[in-house]
Design an enzyme around this catalytic site. Structure first.
Site, PDB file in Angstrom:
ATOM      1  N   THR A  28      18.126  -8.383   2.396  1.00 59.95           N
ATOM      2  CA  THR A  28      17.220  -8.386   3.537  1.00 59.95           C
ATOM      3  C   THR A  28      18.020  -8.324   4.830  1.00 59.95           C
ATOM      4  OG1 THR A  28      15.588  -9.676   4.798  1.00 59.95           O
ATOM      5  CG2 THR A  28      17.098 -10.914   3.384  1.00 59.95           C
ATOM      6  N   SER A  29      17.482  -7.636   5.821  1.00 53.17           N
ATOM      7  CA  SER A  29      18.143  -7.522   7.115  1.00 53.17           C
ATOM      8  C   SER A  29      17.910  -8.756   7.990  1.00 53.17           C
ATOM      9  CB  SER A  29      17.644  -6.278   7.850  1.00 53.17           C
ATOM     10  OG  SER A  29      16.256  -6.394   8.131  1.00 53.17           O
TER      11      SER A  29
ATOM     12  N   CYS B 174     -16.737  -4.172   6.032  1.00 55.34           N
ATOM     13  CA  CYS B 174     -17.552  -5.283   5.526  1.00 55.34           C
ATOM     14  C   CYS B 174     -16.724  -6.403   4.920  1.00 55.34           C
ATOM     15  CB  CYS B 174     -18.583  -4.778   4.511  1.00 55.34           C
ATOM     16  SG  CYS B 174     -17.879  -4.230   2.921  1.00 55.34           S
TER      17      CYS B 174
ATOM     18  N   CYS C 229     -12.184  -3.758   2.103  1.00 61.99           N
ATOM     19  CA  CYS C 229     -12.844  -2.865   3.052  1.00 61.99           C
ATOM     20  C   CYS C 229     -12.575  -3.360   4.477  1.00 61.99           C
ATOM     21  CB  CYS C 229     -14.341  -2.816   2.786  1.00 61.99           C
ATOM     22  SG  CYS C 229     -15.256  -1.836   4.010  1.00 61.99           S
TER      23      CYS C 229
ATOM     24  N   ASN D  59       8.861  -7.457   0.163  1.00 62.98           N
ATOM     25  CA  ASN D  59       8.544  -6.151  -0.411  1.00 62.98           C
ATOM     26  C   ASN D  59       7.066  -6.042  -0.775  1.00 62.98           C
ATOM     27  OD1 ASN D  59      11.249  -5.600  -0.160  1.00 62.98           O
ATOM     28  ND2 ASN D  59      11.728  -6.173  -2.270  1.00 62.98           N
TER      29      ASN D  59
ATOM     30  N   PRO E 124      13.437   3.838  -0.775  1.00 69.81           N
ATOM     31  CA  PRO E 124      14.216   3.676   0.461  1.00 69.81           C
ATOM     32  C   PRO E 124      13.825   2.393   1.193  1.00 69.81           C
ATOM     33  CG  PRO E 124      13.225   5.872   0.323  1.00 69.81           C
ATOM     34  CD  PRO E 124      12.590   5.045  -0.746  1.00 69.81           C
ATOM     35  N   ASP E 125      14.802   1.763   1.838  1.00 67.70           N
ATOM     36  CA  ASP E 125      14.429   0.656   2.708  1.00 67.70           C
ATOM     37  C   ASP E 125      13.834   1.221   3.994  1.00 67.70           C
ATOM     38  OD1 ASP E 125      16.509   1.441   4.369  1.00 67.70           O
ATOM     39  OD2 ASP E 125      17.867  -0.139   3.729  1.00 67.70           O
ATOM     40  N   PHE E 126      13.532   0.348   4.937  1.00 63.90           N
ATOM     41  CA  PHE E 126      12.854   0.829   6.139  1.00 63.90           C
ATOM     42  C   PHE E 126      13.805   1.106   7.297  1.00 63.90           C
ATOM     43  CE2 PHE E 126       9.361  -1.094   3.839  1.00 63.90           C
ATOM     44  CZ  PHE E 126       8.322  -0.221   4.083  1.00 63.90           C
ATOM     45  N   ARG E 127      14.876   0.329   7.413  1.00 64.01           N
ATOM     46  CA  ARG E 127      15.632   0.335   8.668  1.00 64.01           C
ATOM     47  C   ARG E 127      17.040   0.900   8.597  1.00 64.01           C
ATOM     48  NH1 ARG E 127      11.943  -3.625   8.959  1.00 64.01           N
ATOM     49  NH2 ARG E 127      10.860  -3.836  10.948  1.00 64.01           N
TER      50      ARG E 127
ATOM     51  N   HIS F 283       4.490 -10.124   2.888  1.00 66.19           N
ATOM     52  CA  HIS F 283       3.897  -8.984   3.594  1.00 66.19           C
ATOM     53  C   HIS F 283       2.814  -8.303   2.766  1.00 66.19           C
ATOM     54  CE1 HIS F 283       7.868  -8.788   6.072  1.00 66.19           C
ATOM     55  NE2 HIS F 283       7.077  -9.778   6.448  1.00 66.19           N
TER      56      HIS F 283
ATOM     57  N   ASP G 194       6.192  -3.383  -2.838  1.00 58.80           N
ATOM     58  CA  ASP G 194       6.186  -2.458  -3.974  1.00 58.80           C
ATOM     59  C   ASP G 194       5.708  -3.096  -5.271  1.00 58.80           C
ATOM     60  OD1 ASP G 194       8.529  -3.872  -4.995  1.00 58.80           O
ATOM     61  OD2 ASP G 194       9.727  -2.684  -3.604  1.00 58.80           O
TER      62      ASP G 194
END
Length: 273
Positions: free
Chosen positions: A194-195, A133, A130, A87, A13-16, A122, A89
């Site tokens: 892309t939006s 550290c 971590c 993305n 699924p996309d996000f928006r 992204h 993924d």
């Protein structure tokens, strides 16, 4: 430039998108609002909701689709200067051998599009660090913990380990600065799925010279290509797979793309056996 729309045909699924996007559908009793799982302060307070979501992103759960293979074909033909992706993924880099982690192979060892050609604006799940550290942590250990419903922890200081995905408020990877060189020298800009809402990625669409054609493929017109188009812009709206297949047909590459898909999906099927 590519966004979540190129991965939705793979089942991610996309996000928006209203109703179907992650932010519309995600529900977790410990999360005040869906975006919180990508906020560093919330992650440090409670990493479990993010780990629950990350479990769905385990390499091999989803596979590249024809759009990813089209991008791979551009690279094979020597036409890809750089691929900038929003993305996380990893499907761009995994255009063959999606199941490498299940085979015990590091995700950086095999890739569809070489790292030198890829800017994951992204971040990605290909490495982990971590949060205390700042040591690099084996990504195999991160996935072993996540798949075992445990919070990944550092073997050195026991701090929480986070994949190198860019959370809200974090700096983008250094490789993103390649846009300063890449976009002024490009002779064509493809913008797929892309939006164009998230900055600074969205502004890259304006970074090519005014004489350079921009081909925008998306479900709908968005961003500056919608409200401030240039004379050489081309907008192809509608189903993204159909649009890519139409472009490939116009280029005379249909058989080459079909052969590439069959060859690489055949490798994946062989791994499954």
């Amino acid at each position: 430039m590519v966004g979540a729309g190129i991965s939705t045909p793979s089942g991610i699924p996309d996000f928006r998108s209203p109703g179907t996007g992650f932010y519309s559908s995600f529900q977790h009793s410990d999360v005040p609002y869906p975006e919180a799982i990508f906020e560093l302060s919330f992650f440090l307070h409670n990493p479990r909701p993010f780990c629950t979501w990350a479990k769905e992103m385990y390499p091999g759960n989803y596979r590249p689709n024809i759009i990813h293979y089209f991008l791979r074909l551009l690279h094979d033909k020597g036409l890809l200067l750089r691929l900038y992706t929003q993305n996380i993924d990893g499907l761009e880099r995994e255009c063959f051998h999606c199941d490498q982690l299940r085979l015990g192979i590091s995700p950086s060892a095999v890739s569809g599009i070489p790292g030198s050609k890829l800017v994951e604006a992204h971040g990605s799940f290909a490495s982990a660090t971590c949060t205390v550290c700042r040591r690099t942590s084996p990504v195999e250990d991160f996935w072993a913990a996540v798949m075992g419903d445990r919070v990944p922890s550092c073997a050195v200081c026991t701090g929480v380990v986070k994949p190198d995905v860019v959370f809200f408020g974090e700096a983008l990877p250094q490789r993103f600065l390649l846009h300063v060189v890449d976009f002024p020298t490009a002779d064509l800009l493809l913008i797929l799925g892309t939006s164009l809402q998230v900055e600074p990625f969205a502004s890259l669409s304006e970074a090519v010279r005014s004489s350079v054609p921009r081909l925008f493929m998306n479900q709908e017109a968005v961003g500056p290509l919608s409200w401030r188009p240039r004379s050489r812009d081309v907008l192809q709206l509608g189903d993204l797979v159909d649009s890519v297949e139409r472009l490939v047909e116009l280029l005379g590459w249909s058989q080459e793309l079909k052969d590439l898909v069959q060859r690489e999906t055949g490798k994946l099927s062989g791994q499954d056996r």
